[in-house]
Scaffold this motif. Structure first.
Motif, PDB file in Angstrom:
ATOM      1  N   VAL A 204       0.675  -1.184   0.135  1.00  0.00           N
ATOM      2  CA  VAL A 204      -0.046  -0.002  -0.069  1.00  0.00           C
ATOM      3  C   VAL A 204       0.866   1.267   0.077  1.00  0.00           C
ATOM      4  O   VAL A 204       1.796   1.245   0.755  1.00  0.00           O
ATOM      5  CB  VAL A 204      -1.015  -0.182   1.230  1.00  0.00           C
ATOM      6  N   THR A 205       0.770   2.166  -1.035  1.00  0.00           N
ATOM      7  CA  THR A 205       1.341   3.467  -1.031  1.00  0.00           C
ATOM      8  C   THR A 205       0.302   4.582  -0.906  1.00  0.00           C
ATOM      9  O   THR A 205      -0.674   4.356  -1.547  1.00  0.00           O
ATOM     10  CB  THR A 205       2.273   3.377  -2.405  1.00  0.00           C
ATOM     11  N   VAL A 206       0.621   5.527  -0.123  1.00  0.00           N
ATOM     12  CA  VAL A 206      -0.326   6.600  -0.251  1.00  0.00           C
ATOM     13  C   VAL A 206       0.688   7.830  -0.674  1.00  0.00           C
ATOM     14  O   VAL A 206       1.734   8.166  -0.301  1.00  0.00           O
ATOM     15  CB  VAL A 206      -0.821   6.938   1.254  1.00  0.00           C
ATOM     16  N   CYS A 207      -0.182   8.554  -1.571  1.00  0.00           N
ATOM     17  CA  CYS A 207       0.753  10.028  -2.369  1.00  0.00           C
ATOM     18  C   CYS A 207      -0.332  11.195  -1.989  1.00  0.00           C
ATOM     19  O   CYS A 207      -1.402  11.046  -1.862  1.00  0.00           O
ATOM     20  CB  CYS A 207       0.927   9.698  -3.640  1.00  0.00           C
ATOM     21  N   TYR A 208       0.221  12.291  -1.827  1.00  0.00           N
ATOM     22  CA  TYR A 208      -0.548  13.380  -1.501  1.00  0.00           C
ATOM     23  C   TYR A 208       0.518  14.560  -1.706  1.00  0.00           C
ATOM     24  O   TYR A 208       1.602  14.679  -1.674  1.00  0.00           O
ATOM     25  CB  TYR A 208      -1.262  13.615  -0.100  1.00  0.00           C
ATOM     26  N   ARG A 209      -0.169  15.789  -1.905  1.00  0.00           N
ATOM     27  CA  ARG A 209       0.429  17.200  -2.056  1.00  0.00           C
ATOM     28  C   ARG A 209       0.994  17.740  -0.902  1.00  0.00           C
ATOM     29  O   ARG A 209       1.992  18.465  -0.566  1.00  0.00           O
ATOM     30  CB  ARG A 209      -0.601  17.972  -3.030  1.00  0.00           C
ATOM     31  N   ARG A 210       0.215  17.590   0.139  1.00  0.00           N
ATOM     32  CA  ARG A 210       0.539  18.333   1.310  1.00  0.00           C
ATOM     33  C   ARG A 210       0.290  17.304   2.572  1.00  0.00           C
ATOM     34  O   ARG A 210      -0.820  16.580   2.748  1.00  0.00           O
ATOM     35  CB  ARG A 210      -0.711  19.388   1.578  1.00  0.00           C
ATOM     36  N   GLN A 211       1.283  17.283   3.367  1.00  0.00           N
ATOM     37  CA  GLN A 211       1.199  16.440   4.750  1.00  0.00           C
ATOM     38  C   GLN A 211       0.377  16.998   5.793  1.00  0.00           C
ATOM     39  O   GLN A 211       0.523  18.276   6.272  1.00  0.00           O
ATOM     40  CB  GLN A 211       2.598  16.049   5.189  1.00  0.00           C
ATOM     41  N   ARG A 212      -0.517  16.432   6.210  1.00  0.00           N
ATOM     42  CA  ARG A 212      -1.347  17.219   7.270  1.00  0.00           C
ATOM     43  C   ARG A 212      -0.946  16.374   8.885  1.00  0.00           C
ATOM     44  O   ARG A 212      -0.005  15.300   8.743  1.00  0.00           O
ATOM     45  CB  ARG A 212      -2.681  16.910   7.222  1.00  0.00           C
ATOM     46  N   TYR A 213      -1.164  16.986   9.778  1.00  0.00           N
ATOM     47  CA  TYR A 213      -0.870  16.372  11.026  1.00  0.00           C
ATOM     48  C   TYR A 213      -1.939  15.485  11.179  1.00  0.00           C
ATOM     49  O   TYR A 213      -3.023  15.521  10.774  1.00  0.00           O
ATOM     50  CB  TYR A 213      -1.018  17.453  12.169  1.00  0.00           C
ATOM     51  N   ARG A 291       4.537  -0.895   6.554  1.00  0.00           N
ATOM     52  CA  ARG A 291       3.360  -1.490   5.813  1.00  0.00           C
ATOM     53  C   ARG A 291       2.477  -0.486   5.194  1.00  0.00           C
ATOM     54  O   ARG A 291       1.799  -0.866   4.137  1.00  0.00           O
ATOM     55  CB  ARG A 291       2.743  -2.253   6.795  1.00  0.00           C
ATOM     56  N   ILE A 292       2.776   0.694   4.987  1.00  0.00           N
ATOM     57  CA  ILE A 292       2.382   1.708   3.939  1.00  0.00           C
ATOM     58  C   ILE A 292       3.428   2.692   3.781  1.00  0.00           C
ATOM     59  O   ILE A 292       4.336   3.247   4.683  1.00  0.00           O
ATOM     60  CB  ILE A 292       1.195   2.481   4.753  1.00  0.00           C
ATOM     61  N   ALA A 293       3.541   2.940   2.469  1.00  0.00           N
ATOM     62  CA  ALA A 293       4.617   3.638   1.966  1.00  0.00           C
ATOM     63  C   ALA A 293       4.040   5.201   1.679  1.00  0.00           C
ATOM     64  O   ALA A 293       2.914   5.166   1.278  1.00  0.00           O
ATOM     65  CB  ALA A 293       5.335   3.101   0.699  1.00  0.00           C
ATOM     66  N   VAL A 294       4.847   6.080   1.685  1.00  0.00           N
ATOM     67  CA  VAL A 294       4.478   7.443   1.322  1.00  0.00           C
ATOM     68  C   VAL A 294       5.224   8.054   0.295  1.00  0.00           C
ATOM     69  O   VAL A 294       6.274   8.041   0.429  1.00  0.00           O
ATOM     70  CB  VAL A 294       4.356   8.393   2.683  1.00  0.00           C
ATOM     71  N   ARG A 295       4.549   8.805  -0.412  1.00  0.00           N
ATOM     72  CA  ARG A 295       5.114   9.383  -1.594  1.00  0.00           C
ATOM     73  C   ARG A 295       4.546  11.012  -1.947  1.00  0.00           C
ATOM     74  O   ARG A 295       3.522  10.994  -1.393  1.00  0.00           O
ATOM     75  CB  ARG A 295       5.003   8.642  -3.074  1.00  0.00           C
ATOM     76  N   PRO A 296       5.161  11.611  -2.664  1.00  0.00           N
ATOM     77  CA  PRO A 296       4.464  12.994  -3.084  1.00  0.00           C
ATOM     78  C   PRO A 296       3.498  12.694  -4.247  1.00  0.00           C
ATOM     79  O   PRO A 296       3.168  11.518  -4.567  1.00  0.00           O
ATOM     80  CB  PRO A 296       5.696  13.807  -3.558  1.00  0.00           C
ATOM     81  N   TRP A 297       2.836  13.667  -4.747  1.00  0.00           N
ATOM     82  CA  TRP A 297       1.813  13.670  -5.529  1.00  0.00           C
ATOM     83  C   TRP A 297       2.221  12.829  -6.862  1.00  0.00           C
ATOM     84  O   TRP A 297       3.519  12.848  -7.254  1.00  0.00           O
ATOM     85  CB  TRP A 297       1.079  14.947  -5.838  1.00  0.00           C
ATOM     86  N   ILE A 298       1.269  12.519  -7.711  1.00  0.00           N
ATOM     87  CA  ILE A 298       1.580  11.609  -9.038  1.00  0.00           C
ATOM     88  C   ILE A 298       1.870  12.849 -10.035  1.00  0.00           C
ATOM     89  O   ILE A 298       1.464  13.836 -10.274  1.00  0.00           O
ATOM     90  CB  ILE A 298       0.144  10.992  -9.448  1.00  0.00           C
ATOM     91  N   GLU A 299       2.926  12.456 -10.746  1.00  0.00           N
ATOM     92  CA  GLU A 299       3.517  13.214 -11.987  1.00  0.00           C
ATOM     93  C   GLU A 299       2.812  12.688 -13.275  1.00  0.00           C
ATOM     94  O   GLU A 299       2.409  13.416 -13.936  1.00  0.00           O
ATOM     95  CB  GLU A 299       5.037  13.135 -11.872  1.00  0.00           C
ATOM     96  N   SER A 300       2.789  11.456 -13.480  1.00  0.00           N
ATOM     97  CA  SER A 300       2.204  10.892 -14.447  1.00  0.00           C
ATOM     98  C   SER A 300       1.964   9.399 -14.256  1.00  0.00           C
ATOM     99  O   SER A 300       2.519   8.975 -13.466  1.00  0.00           O
ATOM    100  CB  SER A 300       3.235  11.261 -15.816  1.00  0.00           C
ATOM    101  N   ILE A 301       1.094   8.744 -15.202  1.00  0.00           N
ATOM    102  CA  ILE A 301       0.861   7.343 -15.091  1.00  0.00           C
ATOM    103  C   ILE A 301       1.049   6.951 -16.695  1.00  0.00           C
ATOM    104  O   ILE A 301       0.770   7.239 -17.516  1.00  0.00           O
ATOM    105  CB  ILE A 301      -0.593   7.215 -14.757  1.00  0.00           C
ATOM    106  N   ASP A 302       1.625   5.780 -16.817  1.00  0.00           N
ATOM    107  CA  ASP A 302       2.078   4.912 -17.970  1.00  0.00           C
ATOM    108  C   ASP A 302       1.627   3.381 -17.767  1.00  0.00           C
ATOM    109  O   ASP A 302       2.238   2.700 -17.426  1.00  0.00           O
ATOM    110  CB  ASP A 302       3.315   5.185 -18.476  1.00  0.00           C
ATOM    111  N   GLU A 303       0.279   3.084 -18.115  1.00  0.00           N
ATOM    112  CA  GLU A 303      -0.106   1.967 -18.218  1.00  0.00           C
ATOM    113  C   GLU A 303      -0.178   1.425 -16.499  1.00  0.00           C
ATOM    114  O   GLU A 303      -1.079   2.211 -15.799  1.00  0.00           O
ATOM    115  CB  GLU A 303       0.642   0.873 -18.838  1.00  0.00           C
ATOM    116  N   ARG A 304       0.886   0.582 -16.022  1.00  0.00           N
ATOM    117  CA  ARG A 304       0.463   0.395 -14.604  1.00  0.00           C
ATOM    118  C   ARG A 304       1.490   1.116 -13.827  1.00  0.00           C
ATOM    119  O   ARG A 304       1.471   1.169 -12.630  1.00  0.00           O
ATOM    120  CB  ARG A 304       0.833  -1.173 -14.271  1.00  0.00           C
TER     121      ARG A 304
END
Length: 506
Positions: A204-213, A291-304
């Motif tokens: 499970v990966t969660v991505c977002y633009r702004r980290q909230r408390y 068990r959960i990875a965190v990433r910044p927002w999506i830049e682009s998607i190419d198939e999977r």
């Protein structure tokens, strides 16, 4: 229609509680509901429900109820979706509302009627009906039109389970042994990510633009809203400068939940108001466990393959967008929508309820919530019913115009509203905010305990004889406040907010 008939669009919590109080004050409410029964989001069969199997409330049973009906004995601290639906159905039955609900009925149009009042056109199956009402309440819900942002390549995503909004999430069982990406940092996004991780997703990966408390649901065994969403906090917010309030809130959050980056999430903005607050019991511990990875927002998607803003990339079987909802009232005639300045985020109203140019029209529950909602909905419904019935003075045209201008001036600010702020606002408008000086034995409970619905039945219209005992019981429910004595910190804060409390009582 009889002159005392009131149309209510929506039979979710807002519509039901408003109908209950309108009926109490002599009106004849008729509720229009698109689903096959009441409950709104809590009705799993509703075409507009965004709940999922296994979902539970984020606020305790004390704060997810109305003042005159408790949950059945044995209900857990955080009721399930099914328990909430049963509660709302029981509420409708207790107050004689079931026969007043027109189920499977869509409202297609609301417009002014010639000579005054409102014309409401509804459809059930192939039958179309147009009726005239002197008064209408719009209680159709804030969370019914999912918002999915534009992402390059999203339409070409080829993951086996596809891309969907969080409102379509059916539970973690569907994502076992799959690689899941959840986009967003709202409560629903973090709860869904946690549910998927705990249900056996491969990753499970969660991505977002702004980290909230991130606050958990329990603080030392006490539901978070009993500690954070209090009368003292709301009153302090009225008199402290924003920077002092932000610093104090941040210190409190860090003391009970820590900073997100301590455990591997991203760093939040130093200003907690800029960062925002969200809630999830398991998210940060699962990040800490890997068990959960965190990433910044999506830049682009190419198939999977999904590429993130930091240059990292991953392959996913499913993408779930927990990115919120648009404000959607498609049945409003264009001239009404224009008068309200309606767009996908904003609606121009005086105190979230009335408009000076729309006599006989009220709105309930259309705010973006943070915190316990049920007490606020009941207070707003009581204000509407009492004002229309003449139990309290209805707001004048000039007062509504001033409130409307105040609301418009706040358009550029945060869209989410802390519910303890709204609770005190609506309680003051309805004339039911308790005067602390009248209840010295309840002072600590009223200031530092939960803003329970029954605590607004102490005085004013529709007061209850057993409200003092029930208010004390609600404050002591989880052991946070068992005695009237305050500690030194609470005494200092009590002294600070006494003036603000007195102004509310006045």
């Amino acid at each position: 229609m009889p002159s005392n008939a009131v149309a209510i669009i929506g039979a979710g919590p807002a519509g039901l509680v408003t109908a209950r109080w309108l009926l109490k004050h002599g009106f004849q409410p008729i509720l229009y509901e698109a689903a096959d029964g009441p409950g709104g989001q809590w009705n799993a069969t509703s075409p507009l429900s965004g709940t999922w199997r296994g979902m539970r409330t984020n606020t305790s049973r004390v704060m997810t109820r109305f003042s005159d009906l408790d949950h059945p004995k044995g209900t857990p601290v955080f009721p399930s979706r099914e328990e909430m639906y049963a509660y709302l159905e029981g509420y409708a039955e207790k107050f004689g509302l079931m026969s007043r609900i027109r189920c499977r009925t869509w409202v297609e149009r609301l417009q002014r009627a010639d000579g005054g009042g409102w014309l409401l056109r509804s459809r059930r199956d192939n039958m179309v009906l147009t009726e005239r009402f002197a008064r209408v309440v719009v209680a159709s819900g804030r969370y019914v039109a999912p918002e999915v942002p534009s992402v390059p390549g999203l339409n070409g995503f080829t993951g086996a389970l596809g891309a969907a909004h969080a409102s379509q999430y059916v539970g973690g069982h569907a994502y076992r042994c799959q690689d899941v990406l959840v986009a967003g940092c709202s409560i629903s996004a973090l709860e869904i990510a946690s549910d998927a991780a705990l249900s056996g997703a491969r990753s499970v990966t969660v991505c977002y633009r702004r980290q909230r408390y991130v606050l958990p649901k329990l603080l030392s065994g006490v539901p978070t809203e009993h500690v954070m969403f209090t009368r003292a906090a709301a009153l302090a917010g009225e008199i402290l400068p924003p920077e002092a309030l932000a610093a104090g809130l941040k210190a409190q959050v860090l003391s009970v939940a820590g900073a997100p980056d301590q455990v591997g999430a991203m760093a939040a903005d130093d200003n907690i108001f800029a960062a925002g607050i969200t809630q999830s019991q398991h998210f940060l511990p699962l990040v800490a466990e890997g068990r959960i990875a965190v990433r910044p927002w999506i830049e682009s998607i190419d198939e999977r393959a999904v590429r993130f803003a930091d240059g990292t990339q991953g392959d996913f079987d499913a993408i779930l967008f927990g990115t919120g909802y648009r404000l959607s009232l498609p049945f409003l005639a264009p001239e009404i929508a224009a008068t309200l300045g309606l767009d996908h985020k904003h609606i121009d109203l005086c105190d979230h309820t009335f408009h000076p140019e729309l006599e006989g029209l009220a709105f309930a529950g259309l705010y973006d919530q943070v915190g316990p909602l049920f007490p606020v909905l009941e207070l707003q419904g009581r204000w509407i019913a009492s004002a229309w019935a003449g139990v309290i003075p209805a707001p004048s045209h000039d007062a509504l115009a001033v409130g409307l201008a105040r609301g418009r001036a706040q358009r550029g600010g945060p869209q989410s509203i802390p519910m303890h702020i709204l609770a005190l606002l609506f309680a003051q408008k309805a004339g039911v905010e308790p005067d602390l000086s009248r209840w010295p034995e309840l002072e600590r409970a009223l200031l530092f305990g939960p803003l329970s619905p029954v605590s607004f039945r102490l005085q004013g219209p529709d007061s209850l004889a057993d409200a003092p005992a029930l208010t004390a019981e609600a404050a002591a429910a989880f052991g946070a406040i068992r005695t009237p004595e305050m500690n030194d910190e609470q005494r200092d804060l009590r002294d600070l907010v006494t003036g603000a409390a007195a102004s509310h009582a006045a």
